[in-house]
Design an enzyme around this catalytic site. Structure first.
Site, PDB file in Angstrom:
ATOM      1  N   ASP A 295     -42.870 -14.227 -49.341  1.00  0.00           N
ATOM      2  CA  ASP A 295     -42.582 -14.923 -50.595  1.00  0.00           C
ATOM      3  C   ASP A 295     -41.101 -15.261 -50.698  1.00  0.00           C
ATOM      4  OD1 ASP A 295     -45.265 -14.762 -51.832  1.00  0.00           O
ATOM      5  OD2 ASP A 295     -44.889 -12.616 -51.801  1.00  0.00           O
ATOM      6  N   CYS A 296     -40.250 -14.316 -50.288  1.00  0.00           N
ATOM      7  CA  CYS A 296     -38.801 -14.574 -50.297  1.00  0.00           C
ATOM      8  C   CYS A 296     -38.456 -15.721 -49.361  1.00  0.00           C
ATOM      9  CB  CYS A 296     -38.047 -13.311 -49.902  1.00  0.00           C
ATOM     10  SG  CYS A 296     -36.247 -13.497 -49.879  1.00  0.00           S
TER      11      CYS A 296
END
Length: 470
Positions: free
Chosen positions: A257-258
Site C-alpha cells: 500500500d505504501c
C-alpha cells in the site's frame, strides 16, 4: 471542483487488528502456543491504509470505498476522519476485519471475519474521478473497483492511474499508467502462461510483459521484496530493475500500500514513471523499517501539512536517527561535477561500510574556487539530484566552504571516506573526525575516471569535430 485537484483512491477498506503478546509456553491440551496479550490495536487497512499514506504531508485525498453500519465501518470512519475525505458506497453486509495474533512482533495466526457487497456509486463519485489529479485503485478483491469500473475507464483516458491488483479482484482498466503486482500476485495472475516459470528476473520480466499486454497497461511494476522492483512494458524490451536502497528488517504488512500510494502521488507531482518508482521503493523500505502498518506513530501523528524540508536538514535528521539506533553513519564528500564510474564505485563501497551514506557536496561557488573558471559543469541542484537518485546514497548536504569541516561538525559521522587518490594524512577532515572518535579512511578508486580528464576528452573530441577538413 475549485482549488487544487485531489488524489482519488478507489478500493476496498478493511479493518486491521493486531493483538500483540508474548508466547513462552504451549497449551496443555494441544501443541499450540499460549499468547499472553500485552496490547491490542486497530487501524484501517487495504485502501484505507493506502489513502492515509497518500495523505501524509497534507495532500488532499478522496477515498471512494464501501462502508456499512457495523462497528468496523464506524471505526474506520473515525480513524480516517481529518486525514481523507470519504465518498461512501453502500455496503450490503459488514466490513471485513483481519486479526493478526503476534508474539514477539511475529505473526502466529490470522483470523478473517465479515464481508459484504458494495452498492452502486452516486454522482459524487463520478465527479470526484472526473476531477482527479491522479487515481489509485487499491483492489483487495472485494468488488469496489468493479462497482466503479465505468468511471475508472473514463479517468484512465485523461489522468495518471495506478492499479494495485489482487488475484481475486478486477482486471485493471485499459490505459493504466502503472500496475503494481507483487511477486506472488504476478505468479498467480500468470499461472498457465506457456513457457513462464521460476523466480528469476527473466521469468518475472516475461510475466510483467505478458500482464502489460493482457491489461493494455503502459507499464507493469512487479515488486520483488529485497530485490526491488522490475518495470516492464508491452512488447518486451529490456526491463528496468530499481533496487531497494537498503535491506529493511521489519514488519512488511502494508508495504504494498505504501509503494502504490507513493507511486501515484509521485505521478501526480509530475514525475516520470521511472522516477516515481524510485521514490516508491525508498519510501516502502523506510515504511517497513519503521514497523509497517503496525507502527503506532503512523496513526498518532496528525495528517497536517508540513513545510518542505531543506535537503541538509534531512541529512542531519538521518544521521541522528541512525546514531540513536546504534548504527554507523558514513559520509563522503566532493564536487561530483560529472558523476562517473569512479564515483559510483566509491559510493557503493562507502555505503557497505555502515548503515547510511551522506554525501557532502561542494556548492557552485566552492567548486569554482577550487577548480577554476568554467566549473562546475552542472549546478549544485542537479548534482545533488543525480547523487540522491543513486541507491547507495541516503542523503545529500550542500556546503559553501572550500572544505567540509564545518558541516562535518554538525553531522558527526562515524566514518569519513575519500577515494584512493588521497592519503589519510593529507585529509584535513581526519583531525576533525578524531574530536568525536570518528575515523577517516581511504578506499580504492577506479583509476582514469576523473571529472577533469573526462572534460578534457570531451573538449578534444569537440575540437576534432569542428576542425575544418582539408
Amino acid at each position: 471542483m475549485t482549488g487544487p485537484k485531489p488524489l482519488v483512491v478507489v478500493g476496498d477498506v478493511l479493518l486491521d487488528e493486531d493483538i500483540e503478546g508474548v508466547a513462552t509456553r504451549l497449551a496443555p491440551d494441544a501443541p499450540a502456543p499460549v499468547v499472553d496479550v500485552t496490547g491490542d490495536r486497530t487501524h484501517p487497512g487495504g485502501a484505507g491504509l493506502a489513502a492515509a499514506l497518500a495523505a501524509r504531508g497534507g495532500r488532499d485525498v478522496v477515498l471512494v470505498t464501501a462502508l456499512g453500519d457495523d462497528p468496523a465501518s464506524e471505526a474506520v470512519r473515525q480513524q480516517l476522519s481529518g486525514r481523507v475525505r470519504l465518498l461512501e458506497l453502500p455496503l450490503h453486509g459488514t466490513l471485513p476485519v483481519k486479526t493478526r495474533v503476534l508474539a514477539g512482533g511475529r505473526p502466529l495466526v490470522r483470523i478473517d471475519r465479515g464481508g459484504g457487497t458494495p452498492g452502486e456509486p452516486d454522482e459524487a463519485v463520478r465527479e470526484a474521478l472526473a476531477g482527479a489529479h491522479a487515481v489509485l485503485v487499491a483492489d483487495y478483491g472485494r468488488h469496489t473497483a468493479g462497482a466503479v469500473r465505468p468511471h475508472l475507464e473514463e479517468a484512465a483516458r485523461r489522468t495518471p492511474l495506478v492499479w494495485d491488483p489482487h488475484p481475486r479482484g478486477e482486471a485493471p482498466v485499459p490505459g493504466a499508467r502503472l500496475v503494481t503486482p507483487n511477486a506472488g500476485e504476478a505468479v498467480t495472475l500468470c499461472a498457465g502462461t506457456p513457457g513462464v516459470s521460476g523466480a528469476s528476473l527473466g521469468a518475472f520480466a516475461e510475466r510483467g510483459t505478458a500482464l502489460a499486454e493482457r491489461w493494455r497497461a503502459a507499464g507493469v511494476a512487479v515488486t520483488l521484496g529485497e530485490r526491488g522492483v522490475l518495470l516492464t512494458r508491452p512488447g518486451g524490451g529490456t526491463p528496468m530493475l530499481i533496487p531497494a536502497p537498503f535491506h529493511a528488517d521489519g514488519d512488511p504488512c502494508g508495504a504494498g500500500d505504501c509503494f502504490a500510494a507513493t507511486t501515484v502521488a509521485a505521478l501526480a507531482d509530475g514525475l516520470l514513471p521511472e522516477e516515481a518508482l524510485q521514490r516508491a521503493v525508498a519510501e516502502a523500505a523506510a515504511f517497513v523499517a519503521a514497523g509497517g502498518a503496525g507502527n503506532p506513530d503512523l496513526w498518532h501523528t496528525p495528517a497536517v501539512p508540513v513545510p518542505a524540508q531543506d535537503p541538509a536538514s534531512d541529512a542531519f535528521e538521518l544521521a541522528r536517527e541512525v546514531r540513536a539506533r546504534g548504527g554507523t553513519v558514513v559520509a563522503t564528500g566532493g564536487c561530483f561535477d560529472l558523476v562517473h564510474a569512479g564515483h559510483v564505485g566509491l559510493l557503493e563501497s562507502a555505503r557497505r561500510i555502515g548503515d547510511c551514506l551522506i554525501v557532502c557536496l561542494n556548492s557552485d561557488d566552492s567548486v569554482t574556487r577550487r577548480k577554476g573558471p568554467g566549473r562546475p559543469l552542472t549546478t549544485a541542484a542537479d548534482r545533488a539530484r543525480v547523487l540522491a537518485a543513486l541507491g547507495s546514497v541516503d542523503a545529500v548536504v550542500i556546503f559553501e566552504e572550500d572544505t567540509p569541516e564545518r558541516v562535518l561538525g554538525r553531522l558527526r559521522p562515524d566514518v569519513w571516506v575519500k577515494g584512493g587518490d588521497y592519503s589519510v594524512q593529507d585529509l584535513p577532515e581526519a583531525e576533525v573526525l578524531r574530536t568525536w572518535g570518528g575515523q577517516a579512511v581511504v578506499l580504492p578508486y577506479l583509476d582514469g575516471h576523473s571529472t577533469s580528464l573526462l572534460a578534457r576528452r570531451a573538449a578534444d573530441a569537440v575540437a576534432v569535430a569542428l576542425k575544418p577538413t582539408e
